[in-house]
Enzyme design. Structure first.
Site, PDB file in Angstrom:
ATOM      1  N   THR A  37       0.717  -1.287  -0.053  1.00 39.85           N
ATOM      2  CA  THR A  37       0.355  -0.254  -0.182  1.00 39.85           C
ATOM      3  C   THR A  37       1.034   1.558  -0.050  1.00 39.85           C
ATOM      4  OG1 THR A  37      -0.228   0.407   2.554  1.00 39.85           O
ATOM      5  CG2 THR A  37      -1.907  -1.399   1.410  1.00 39.85           C
ATOM      6  N   ASP A  58       9.512  -7.430   2.345  1.00 38.01           N
ATOM      7  CA  ASP A  58       8.709  -8.127   3.114  1.00 38.01           C
ATOM      8  C   ASP A  58       9.211  -8.845   4.174  1.00 38.01           C
ATOM      9  OD1 ASP A  58       7.082  -9.683   3.917  1.00 38.01           O
ATOM     10  OD2 ASP A  58       6.034  -9.891   1.902  1.00 38.01           O
ATOM     11  N   THR A  92       1.513 -10.771   8.242  1.00 40.15           N
ATOM     12  CA  THR A  92       2.644  -9.537   8.219  1.00 40.15           C
ATOM     13  C   THR A  92       1.875  -9.293   9.355  1.00 40.15           C
ATOM     14  OG1 THR A  92       1.970  -8.883   5.964  1.00 40.15           O
ATOM     15  CG2 THR A  92       2.189  -7.400   7.435  1.00 40.15           C
ATOM     16  N   GLY A 102      12.909 -10.811  16.759  1.00 37.88           N
ATOM     17  CA  GLY A 102      14.466 -11.484  16.785  1.00 37.88           C
ATOM     18  C   GLY A 102      15.708  -9.842  16.038  1.00 37.88           C
ATOM     19  N   TYR A 145      -6.676  -8.056  10.892  1.00 38.32           N
ATOM     20  CA  TYR A 145      -6.182  -7.361  10.973  1.00 38.32           C
ATOM     21  C   TYR A 145      -6.499  -7.005  12.701  1.00 38.32           C
ATOM     22  CZ  TYR A 145      -4.889  -2.303  11.340  1.00 38.32           C
ATOM     23  OH  TYR A 145      -4.521  -1.139  11.702  1.00 38.32           O
ATOM     24  N   LYS A 149      -3.153  -7.668  15.067  1.00 41.65           N
ATOM     25  CA  LYS A 149      -2.511  -6.922  15.873  1.00 41.65           C
ATOM     26  C   LYS A 149      -2.778  -7.133  17.172  1.00 41.65           C
ATOM     27  CE  LYS A 149      -1.743  -3.168  12.885  1.00 41.65           C
ATOM     28  NZ  LYS A 149       0.175  -2.764  12.354  1.00 41.65           N
ATOM     29  N   ARG A 186     -10.847   5.386   3.519  1.00 39.38           N
ATOM     30  CA  ARG A 186     -10.929   5.669   4.288  1.00 39.38           C
ATOM     31  C   ARG A 186     -11.970   6.840   4.954  1.00 39.38           C
ATOM     32  NH1 ARG A 186      -4.799   4.935   7.735  1.00 39.38           N
ATOM     33  NH2 ARG A 186      -3.759   4.251   5.890  1.00 39.38           N
TER      34      ARG A 186
HETATM   35  N1  LIG Z   1      -3.242   5.600   9.846  1.00 35.46           N
HETATM   36  C1  LIG Z   1      -4.213   4.791  10.986  1.00 35.46           C
HETATM   37  O1  LIG Z   1      -5.221   6.116  11.644  1.00 35.46           O
HETATM   38  C2  LIG Z   1      -3.721   3.707  12.046  1.00 35.46           C
HETATM   39  C3  LIG Z   1      -4.529   3.599  12.876  1.00 35.46           C
HETATM   40  C4  LIG Z   1      -3.631   2.530  13.370  1.00 35.46           C
HETATM   41  C5  LIG Z   1      -3.338   2.082  13.131  1.00 35.46           C
HETATM   42  N2  LIG Z   1      -2.508   2.067  12.089  1.00 35.46           N
HETATM   43  C6  LIG Z   1      -0.720   1.824  12.250  1.00 35.46           C
HETATM   44  O2  LIG Z   1       0.197   2.482  11.837  1.00 35.46           O
HETATM   45  C7  LIG Z   1       0.759   1.215  10.898  1.00 35.46           C
HETATM   46  C8  LIG Z   1       1.151   2.393   9.098  1.00 35.46           C
HETATM   47  O3  LIG Z   1      -0.454   2.761   9.000  1.00 35.46           O
HETATM   48  P1  LIG Z   1      -0.746   3.399   7.672  1.00 35.46           P
HETATM   49  O4  LIG Z   1      -1.979   4.007   7.950  1.00 35.46           O
HETATM   50  O5  LIG Z   1       0.572   4.362   7.464  1.00 35.46           O
HETATM   51  O6  LIG Z   1      -0.982   3.056   6.703  1.00 35.46           O
HETATM   52  P2  LIG Z   1      -0.468   2.570   5.277  1.00 35.46           P
HETATM   53  O7  LIG Z   1      -0.995   1.575   4.296  1.00 35.46           O
HETATM   54  O8  LIG Z   1      -0.127   3.534   4.157  1.00 35.46           O
HETATM   55  O9  LIG Z   1       1.024   2.069   5.402  1.00 35.46           O
HETATM   56  C9  LIG Z   1       1.453   0.780   5.476  1.00 35.46           C
HETATM   57  C10 LIG Z   1       2.718   0.007   4.569  1.00 35.46           C
HETATM   58  O10 LIG Z   1       3.191  -0.667   5.110  1.00 35.46           O
HETATM   59  C11 LIG Z   1       3.501  -1.720   4.613  1.00 35.46           C
HETATM   60  N3  LIG Z   1       3.625  -3.415   4.274  1.00 35.46           N
HETATM   61  C12 LIG Z   1       2.142  -3.843   4.390  1.00 35.46           C
HETATM   62  N4  LIG Z   1       2.458  -5.077   4.420  1.00 35.46           N
HETATM   63  C13 LIG Z   1       3.931  -4.699   4.599  1.00 35.46           C
HETATM   64  C14 LIG Z   1       4.781  -6.265   4.566  1.00 35.46           C
HETATM   65  N5  LIG Z   1       4.504  -7.886   4.962  1.00 35.46           N
HETATM   66  N6  LIG Z   1       6.300  -6.051   4.902  1.00 35.46           N
HETATM   67  C15 LIG Z   1       7.357  -4.674   4.614  1.00 35.46           C
HETATM   68  N7  LIG Z   1       5.889  -3.522   4.043  1.00 35.46           N
HETATM   69  C16 LIG Z   1       4.644  -3.771   4.090  1.00 35.46           C
HETATM   70  C17 LIG Z   1       2.865  -1.235   2.923  1.00 35.46           C
HETATM   71  O11 LIG Z   1       3.278  -1.327   1.474  1.00 35.46           O
HETATM   72  C18 LIG Z   1       2.434   0.189   3.547  1.00 35.46           C
HETATM   73  O12 LIG Z   1       4.448   1.595   2.835  1.00 35.46           O
HETATM   74  C19 LIG Z   1       0.189   0.093  10.166  1.00 35.46           C
HETATM   75  O13 LIG Z   1       0.767  -1.092  11.020  1.00 35.46           O
HETATM   76  C20 LIG Z   1      -0.948   0.730  10.937  1.00 35.46           C
HETATM   77  O14 LIG Z   1      -2.186  -0.976  11.425  1.00 35.46           O
HETATM   78  C21 LIG Z   1      -2.495   3.435  11.520  1.00 35.46           C
END
Ligand SMILES: NC(=O)c1ccc[n+]([C@@H]2O[C@H](COP(=O)([O-])OP(=O)(O)OC[C@H]3O[C@@H](n4cnc5c(N)ncnc54)[C@H](O)[C@@H]3O)[C@@H](O)[C@H]2O)c1
Length: 312
Positions: A37, A58, A92, A102, A145, A149, A186
């Site tokens: 994403t 990844d 993930t 680790g 999800y 988490k 969103r």
């Molecule tokens: N934005 C929010 O409101 C919000 C709220 C609660 C929690 N979070 C957490 O914060 C973190 C970032 O969220 P965000 O809003 O920036 O989302 P986002 O989707 O923009 O960013 C997530 C990033 O992780 C990368 N990614 C996904 N799977 C991966 C994998 N297996 N290996 C390597 N990279 C991987 C994606 O390519 C992306 O760049 C997430 O863990 C999310 O659960 C965000």
């Protein structure tokens, strides 16, 4: 020597702001992302710095690098993306946590986990405090999800207890701002995109369900304070804005700030969509001396300016 910081998910919405902020503070930043994403456009402007590196990787696979701090943000965050391949979403969160923990164990790095308010599920307590254990459906379409988490939090605290590691678990509530993905469904980005295109604004349910919205710069400040806190404080700690707005209020603000002629349309609520969600941020105030300072109108204004500039 510069502090070496690894940010997983660094090309995503929150990750790109964190990369920028840490570079600005003089860190040597390694951004790891599989670009599921995340987008290169989010971090392209950082590439001119010799202290910024991107690695396509990844996190479900082990990673061997030498770092002092790890921010583990990798995980698709919006339902359309995390439900696209739910098995990969759980992997993930869970394998990603195991691999990064680790790595932190081997290098002695401090490690931060981007957890979520979704660990509270459809809460029976309002606002939610960190002591609340949550009400989560383990087998629904959001479970990959939410439960992923939750399991990651378990792993963080077990590594902390079992191996004495310095972990920092933040439960993030809805955050918005520039670089949100325009098509990830969103609510803030949806409303702004619909308003800018002059389309009807879609509200799920009757629009009375409430959410709190934190501006991205406020959240990133919370991340940094938490990582830098030296009092042995591991959380979990809520990071979010405790101002509460209904979906209808949000839609009306977006229409006003964009000057759009969009009307509101109503659709049924999706499965397991919580009716109310708002953080109690007392712990963050006391432990990190942190609270949001950007109000919704100001944050929406900056976000709208960003969406006006990109190709919708
Ligand atoms: N934005 C929010 O409101 C919000 C709220 C609660 C929690 N979070 C957490 O914060 C973190 C970032 O969220 P965000 O809003 O920036 O989302 P986002 O989707 O923009 O960013 C997530 C990033 O992780 C990368 N990614 C996904 N799977 C991966 C994998 N297996 N290996 C390597 N990279 C991987 C994606 O390519 C992306 O760049 C997430 O863990 C999310 O659960 C965000």
């Amino acid at each position: 020597m510069k502090k070496r910081v690894l940010i997983t998910g660094g090309a995503g919405f929150l990750g790109s702001h964190l990369c920028e902020r840490l570079l600005h503070e003089g860190a040597d930043v390694l951004c790891v992302d599989n670009f599921f994403t995340g987008r290169k456009e989010n971090i392209a402007h950082l590439l001119e710095s010799p202290y910024f590196e991107i690695m396509r990787h990844d996190v479900t696979f082990p990673l061997y690098v030498e770092v002092d701090e790890i921010y583990n943000l990798a995980c698709p965050a919006s339902p359309v993306h995390y439900q696209h391949d739910p098995v990969q979403t759980t992997k993930t969160s869970v394998h990603g946590a195991i691999n990064m923990l680790g790595l932190a164990k081997r290098t002695g790095a401090k490690i931060f986990q981007a957890s979520t308010s979704e660990v509270y599920g459809d809460p029976e307590e309002h606002p939610q405090r960190e002591s609340y254990w949550g009400k989560v459906n383990p087998i629904g379409t959001r479970s990959c999800y939410d439960e992923g988490k939750r399991c990651a939090e378990t792993l963080f605290f077990d590594y902390h207890r079992q191996h004495g590691m310095n972990v920092k678990v933040a439960r993030i509530f809805n955050t918005y701002g520039p670089r949100m993905n325009p098509d990830d469904g969103r609510v803030v980005s949806n409303f702004i995109v619909q308003a800018l295109k002059g389309e009807d604004i879609t509200i799920y349910g009757d629009g009375s369900q409430t959410r709190s919205f934190c501006y991205v710069e406020d959240l990133i400040e919370g991340f940094i304070r938490f990582m830098n806190s030296e009092n042995g404080f591991s959380g979990p700690v809520n990071l979010g804005n405790s101002g509460e707005f209904s979906m209808r209020e949000l839609a009306e603000k977006v229409i006003k700030l964009t000057g759009s002629k969009s009307k509101l349309t109503f659709k049924p609520l999706p499965q397991d969509d919580p009716l109310q969600r708002k953080p109690d941020i007392t712990l963050a105030k006391e432990s990190l001396d942190w609270e949001p300072v950007v109000d919704l109108d100001e944050g929406l204004h900056k976000t709208i300016q960003y969406f006006k500039k990109i190709d919708l």
